[in-house]
Motif scaffolding. Structure first.
Motif, mmCIF file in Angstrom:
data_model
loop_
_atom_site.group_PDB
_atom_site.id
_atom_site.type_symbol
_atom_site.label_atom_id
_atom_site.label_comp_id
_atom_site.label_asym_id
_atom_site.label_seq_id
_atom_site.Cartn_x
_atom_site.Cartn_y
_atom_site.Cartn_z
ATOM 1 N N GLY A 24 -10.456 56.833 -30.753
ATOM 2 C CA GLY A 24 -10.057 56.835 -32.151
ATOM 3 C C GLY A 24 -8.983 55.801 -32.460
ATOM 4 O O GLY A 24 -8.963 55.200 -33.536
ATOM 5 N N ILE A 25 -8.089 55.566 -31.518
ATOM 6 C CA ILE A 25 -7.020 54.581 -31.736
ATOM 7 C C ILE A 25 -7.524 53.164 -31.554
ATOM 8 O O ILE A 25 -7.131 52.240 -32.269
ATOM 9 N N SER A 26 -8.421 52.974 -30.565
ATOM 10 C CA SER A 26 -8.857 51.616 -30.236
ATOM 11 C C SER A 26 -9.669 50.971 -31.345
ATOM 12 O O SER A 26 -9.629 49.746 -31.510
ATOM 13 N N ALA A 27 -10.411 51.777 -32.117
ATOM 14 C CA ALA A 27 -11.265 51.183 -33.156
ATOM 15 C C ALA A 27 -10.446 50.383 -34.180
ATOM 16 O O ALA A 27 -10.721 49.200 -34.409
ATOM 17 N N PRO A 28 -9.438 50.978 -34.840
ATOM 18 C CA PRO A 28 -8.654 50.160 -35.772
ATOM 19 C C PRO A 28 -7.836 49.076 -35.076
ATOM 20 O O PRO A 28 -7.600 48.012 -35.644
ATOM 21 N N LEU A 29 -7.387 49.342 -33.836
ATOM 22 C CA LEU A 29 -6.618 48.324 -33.131
ATOM 23 C C LEU A 29 -7.450 47.070 -32.863
ATOM 24 O O LEU A 29 -6.945 45.944 -32.981
ATOM 25 N N MET A 30 -8.714 47.267 -32.495
ATOM 26 C CA MET A 30 -9.569 46.106 -32.245
ATOM 27 C C MET A 30 -9.769 45.294 -33.516
ATOM 28 O O MET A 30 -9.889 44.064 -33.467
ATOM 29 N N GLY A 31 -9.799 46.009 -34.667
ATOM 30 C CA GLY A 31 -9.935 45.269 -35.926
ATOM 31 C C GLY A 31 -8.715 44.421 -36.247
ATOM 32 O O GLY A 31 -8.811 43.395 -36.930
ATOM 33 N N LEU A 32 -7.560 44.849 -35.778
ATOM 34 C CA LEU A 32 -6.326 44.106 -36.042
ATOM 35 C C LEU A 32 -5.973 43.101 -34.952
ATOM 36 O O LEU A 32 -5.025 42.328 -35.103
ATOM 37 N N THR A 33 -6.712 43.109 -33.869
ATOM 38 C CA THR A 33 -6.366 42.277 -32.718
ATOM 39 C C THR A 33 -6.320 40.799 -33.062
ATOM 40 O O THR A 33 -5.411 40.071 -32.639
ATOM 41 N N GLN A 60 -3.249 39.981 -35.183
ATOM 42 C CA GLN A 60 -2.061 40.176 -34.373
ATOM 43 C C GLN A 60 -1.941 39.108 -33.299
ATOM 44 O O GLN A 60 -0.846 38.614 -33.007
ATOM 45 N N GLY A 61 -3.068 38.754 -32.694
ATOM 46 C CA GLY A 61 -3.050 37.698 -31.681
ATOM 47 C C GLY A 61 -2.577 36.382 -32.250
ATOM 48 O O GLY A 61 -1.833 35.640 -31.599
ATOM 49 N N ARG A 62 -3.032 36.089 -33.481
ATOM 50 C CA ARG A 62 -2.594 34.847 -34.126
ATOM 51 C C ARG A 62 -1.084 34.868 -34.363
ATOM 52 O O ARG A 62 -0.384 33.886 -34.106
ATOM 53 N N ARG A 63 -0.594 36.014 -34.835
ATOM 54 C CA ARG A 63 0.847 36.107 -35.058
ATOM 55 C C ARG A 63 1.621 36.048 -33.740
ATOM 56 O O ARG A 63 2.701 35.454 -33.665
ATOM 57 N N PRO A 117 2.708 20.335 -33.116
ATOM 58 C CA PRO A 117 1.673 20.746 -34.074
ATOM 59 C C PRO A 117 1.339 22.223 -33.907
ATOM 60 O O PRO A 117 1.270 22.735 -32.782
ATOM 61 N N LEU A 118 1.140 22.906 -35.010
ATOM 62 C CA LEU A 118 0.830 24.330 -34.964
ATOM 63 C C LEU A 118 -0.488 24.595 -34.240
ATOM 64 O O LEU A 118 -0.661 25.628 -33.597
ATOM 65 N N SER A 119 -1.403 23.628 -34.312
ATOM 66 C CA SER A 119 -2.710 23.805 -33.669
ATOM 67 C C SER A 119 -2.600 23.896 -32.156
ATOM 68 O O SER A 119 -3.501 24.426 -31.502
ATOM 69 N N ASP A 120 -1.535 23.352 -31.580
ATOM 70 C CA ASP A 120 -1.363 23.450 -30.132
ATOM 71 C C ASP A 120 -1.278 24.901 -29.676
ATOM 72 O O ASP A 120 -1.614 25.213 -28.526
ATOM 73 N N PHE A 121 -0.839 25.779 -30.582
ATOM 74 C CA PHE A 121 -0.660 27.179 -30.216
ATOM 75 C C PHE A 121 -1.759 28.076 -30.779
ATOM 76 O O PHE A 121 -2.218 28.998 -30.108
ATOM 77 N N ILE A 122 -2.198 27.788 -32.016
ATOM 78 C CA ILE A 122 -3.163 28.673 -32.666
ATOM 79 C C ILE A 122 -4.592 28.389 -32.216
ATOM 80 O O ILE A 122 -5.382 29.309 -32.015
ATOM 81 N N GLY A 123 -4.939 27.111 -32.058
ATOM 82 C CA GLY A 123 -6.321 26.753 -31.717
ATOM 83 C C GLY A 123 -6.830 27.439 -30.469
ATOM 84 O O GLY A 123 -7.823 28.184 -30.505
ATOM 85 N N PRO A 124 -6.193 27.235 -29.336
ATOM 86 C CA PRO A 124 -6.659 27.923 -28.126
ATOM 87 C C PRO A 124 -6.613 29.432 -28.253
ATOM 88 O O PRO A 124 -7.485 30.134 -27.723
ATOM 89 N N SER A 125 -5.617 29.948 -28.961
ATOM 90 C CA SER A 125 -5.498 31.400 -29.104
ATOM 91 C C SER A 125 -6.652 31.983 -29.909
ATOM 92 O O SER A 125 -7.157 33.063 -29.596
ATOM 93 N N GLN A 126 -7.089 31.268 -30.962
ATOM 94 C CA GLN A 126 -8.197 31.768 -31.768
ATOM 95 C C GLN A 126 -9.476 31.881 -30.952
ATOM 96 O O GLN A 126 -10.195 32.875 -31.038
ATOM 97 N N ARG A 127 -9.762 30.879 -30.177
ATOM 98 C CA ARG A 127 -10.969 30.946 -29.337
ATOM 99 C C ARG A 127 -10.851 32.048 -28.290
ATOM 100 O O ARG A 127 -11.815 32.770 -28.012
ATOM 101 N N LEU A 128 -9.662 32.151 -27.731
ATOM 102 C CA LEU A 128 -9.469 33.178 -26.714
ATOM 103 C C LEU A 128 -9.547 34.578 -27.304
ATOM 104 O O LEU A 128 -10.111 35.495 -26.691
ATOM 105 N N LEU A 132 -12.039 39.944 -27.941
ATOM 106 C CA LEU A 132 -12.556 41.066 -28.727
ATOM 107 C C LEU A 132 -13.859 41.589 -28.144
ATOM 108 O O LEU A 132 -14.091 42.802 -28.089
ATOM 109 N N ILE A 133 -14.714 40.673 -27.727
ATOM 110 C CA ILE A 133 -16.001 41.091 -27.151
ATOM 111 C C ILE A 133 -15.794 41.784 -25.813
ATOM 112 O O ILE A 133 -16.352 42.861 -25.540
ATOM 113 N N VAL A 134 -15.002 41.144 -24.978
ATOM 114 C CA VAL A 134 -14.778 41.710 -23.649
ATOM 115 C C VAL A 134 -14.043 43.047 -23.740
ATOM 116 O O VAL A 134 -14.345 43.989 -23.002
#
Length: 677
Positions: A64-73, A76-79, A379-390, A395-397
């Motif tokens: 029950g907790i993991s379902a909404p958490l996965m939606g926010l991951t 949250q990961g970006r932040r 550049p902000l992309s140095d941090f966000i770009g790899p994180s978005q792909r990861l 999320l799938i794993v």
């Protein structure tokens, strides 16, 4: 003189252990009781359905907790990526400031110490070998220093450089092969001035020498000499281009205490900070900058732009650089214009349409460098770009692993929780320096058994170590918050030193075993008296002790406590010696020295080995007072500062003002004879 003691655990570990035990008991109670059933002492089959039911509840809760958490991951990961970037920049900025501080303090300490060395007041030709040794030792102990020198009011000059650190020196002065240090003297005592270069290898052997009467360098015309001699206090000059090697440097200079027209100085290369910024970049495209008070760029992590800064200074002192080579420079300057001096913050801006993030930190550790600012930008992309792909992959794993992980975690938790609770109790027990052995438990998990054996070994090792460390002092250090590495503070303390008269003669007349036995009894007598009077014995020094009050635990009455302790120690030792006389053993006649004042106290040393100690003139004076008892035929000597700050009635006998070895200023001394009637 600096002495030390190690630190230990805080007594608060005892309640923590009790809390852990209470929690374990509470869990056990939940597992074997129900409202309508009185559980027997031993677990029965009734327990298992209840525990299985709890496992199902845990699984349902996790799902029950993991379902909404996965939606926010994702968000949250970006932040978190942004927060991590800011934290990395903050840490690197602070690290750079620390290195900047280390570089600056290295030179500042060198020139301030050298400014009181009387041998440097004489012309360069006088005691040249001794001066050369002093300057080379200074360079060897100062890894960031490029050169160390002294300028004289007649234009004479003494200059030592580390050739290996700055290859520009070898080419500029024509140093022969094998040269590690070069020393230049400019002697103007004769009609014709003479400039001489001496080249030395690592061992200090002269490998070459060259002299010339064509002397163009005059220290009196240099900014560092003028600023220090006219201002009469240490100054920082620069950044500027050095006259010989054309390196970008910062100079720290100070007038000599004996002659304000003799000035000592040290050159610090800013290329050191540039290499630091480049080596420890937070990302591939990150850049580091240092700006001065006028917001001019003085250090850049890009070597090419550092070259442009150097060229700009050579061209007339302007802040030269090619903005096209680093388009982030102008936006950074805009941020600096709107930030108040001394303010630190994280800024975001755009460079050619690309978002950037930067950490802006002021350099405020010295008035000489106040106004300098360190900036880390990327550049902000140095941090966000790899994180978005990861994050997408995660999320799938996560969805796949979560289900299996729930069951595996519950099974493993049941296997290891009980053993871990027992090990936790053992750890709390050791943390409280309680070494009572506990029965070794067994687990089907091999790693837990390994941890149990390791904990038993740690208990035995710490128990052995604790024989050499006062446990109460260790607890006090931790309780006072001074156990962290490298933490030392200036504060007022009272210090006591003791020494046994003619102990060398006593040692010669008795076997080593007898001497050790006498000292052990002697120290066992002294330690509780010091602790009873709120003091700590910092270290045993052969037949002497070094004790301190008001650190690590605050003691408002530390001066009175130190005096009272000295009197009680003397009384106890007198009784001890009386018993020794009756038994035919030698007397251990002890002398005391007490002083109070400011000292730097805390944990110092290398990362692998630390000491708790007090350092400074206050400690040295206390030691000198103890030694001065020989001259006055006294037992307890205290300083005038001790007498002035005593609030309890004590009897003092004035002995006038005396000079202690190694100090220019006299010390008003008194004999402490006892408490006032």
């Amino acid at each position: 003189m600096a002495q030390q003691v190690p630190a230990s655990s805080t007594p608060s570990a005892i309640p923590a252990a009790d809390a852990a035990s209470a929690e374990a008991n509470a869990r056990s109670s939940l597992a074997v009781t129900s409202p309508n059933y009185d559980a027997p002492p031993a677990p029965t089959r009734w327990v298992r359905p209840l525990r299985l039911h709890l496992s199902i509840v845990i699984i349902l809760l996790l799902i029950g907790i993991s379902a909404p958490l996965m939606g926010l991951t994702y968000e949250q990961g970006r932040r978190m990526a942004l927060a991590t970037a800011e934290e990395q920049m903050n840490q690197l900025s602070q690290h750079t400031i620390d290195r900047y501080r280390s570089l600056f303090n290295d030179g500042y300490s060198t020139v301030t110490v050298a400014s009181v060395l009387k041998p440097l007041l004489s012309p360069p030709s006088v005691d040249l070998d001794a001066k050369t040794d002093l300057m080379i030792k200074t360079l060897e102990g100062s890894p960031y220093m490029d050169g160390f020198y002294v300028g004289y009011p007649d234009g004479a000059f003494l200059h030592a450089v580390a050739v290996e650190r700055n290859p520009g020196w070898a080419q500029a002065v024509g140093a022969p092969a094998g040269t590690v240090f070069a020393v230049r003297t400019i002697d103007r005592s004769d009609t014709v001035p003479v400039s001489t270069w001496r080249f030395l290898d690592q061992a200090g052997t002269v490998v070459g020498e060259r002299s010339t009467s064509e002397v163009s360098y005059d220290p009196r015309k240099r900014p560092w000499y003028r600023a220090a001699s006219n201002g009469g206090e240490p100054v920082a000059v620069g950044p500027y281009v050095t006259a010989t090697t054309r390196s970008l440097a910062l100079t720290l200079a100070a007038p000599m205490a004996g002659n304000r027209k003799v000035v000592v100085g040290a050159d610090l290369l800013l290329a050191t900070i540039s290499r630091l910024l480049a080596r420890e970049a937070v990302s591939e495209n990150a850049r580091g900058y240092v700006f001065d008070r006028e917001k001019k760029l003085i250090v850049h992590s890009d070597e090419a732009i550092m070259g442009q800064v150097l060229e700009g200074l050579l061209a007339g002192g302007k802040n030269g650089h090619n903005s096209a080579a680093d388009p982030a420079l102008e936006p950074i300057r805009e941020e600096l214009r709107v930030i108040a001096e001394g303010q630190d913050r994280t800024a975001r801006f755009e460079v050619d349409g690309e978002p950037y993030i930067a950490r802006i930190s002021s350099v405020g550790f010295s008035d000489l460098l106040r106004g300098n600012t360190i900036v880390i930008a990327a550049p902000l992309s140095d941090f966000i770009g790899p994180s978005q792909r990861l994050l997408t992959k995660n999320l799938i794993v996560t969805g796949i692993v979560l289900i299996a992980g729930i069951f595996v975690a519950l099974v493993v938790a049941r296997l290891i929780s009980r053993a871990l609770l027992a090990l936790s109790e053992d750890a709390h027990q050791i943390g409280n320096l309680d070494f009572k052995a506990r029965p070794a438990g067994f687990s089907w998990i091999a790693e837990i058994n390994t941890l149990s054996r390791a904990l038993a070994s740690a208990r035995e090792a710490i128990r052995t170590f604790a024989l050499y460390v006062p446990r109460e002092l260790v607890r006090n250090i931790v309780a006072s918050g001074q156990a962290s590495a490298g933490k030392a503070v200036r504060q007022e303390v009272s210090v006591l030193f003791t020494d046994i008269r003619d102990f060398t003669t006593i040692s010669e007349q008795h076997s080593p075993e007898e001497v050790v036995g006498m000292l052990s009894t002697y120290f066992d007598l002294m330690n509780p008296i010091v602790e009873r009077n709120n003091g700590v014995i910092v270290q045993y020094l052969g037949d002497s002790i070094y004790a301190m009050w008001n650190a690590p635990v605050a003691d408002p009455s530390h001066v009175d406590d130190a005096c009272r302790s000295a009197l009680e120690l003397k009384a106890a030792i007198d009784a001890f010696n009386a018993a020794n006389r009756q038994a035919g053993r030698p007397e251990l006649v002890t002398r005391f020295g007490v002083h109070t004042g400011e000292a730097v106290v805390g944990s110092v040393g290398a990362q692998a080995r630390r000491q708790y100690t007090g350092m400074g003139d206050t400690v040295n004076v206390a030691s000198r007072l103890e030694g001065m008892n020989k001259e006055y035929g006294t037992t307890i000597l205290v300083s005038g500062a001790v007498r002035e700050r005593c609030t309890e009635p004590f009897d003092f006998r004035s002995l006038g003002v005396a000079k202690a070895k190694g100090r220019n200023e006299g010390i008003e001394i008194f004999e402490l004879t006892g408490p006032s009637a």
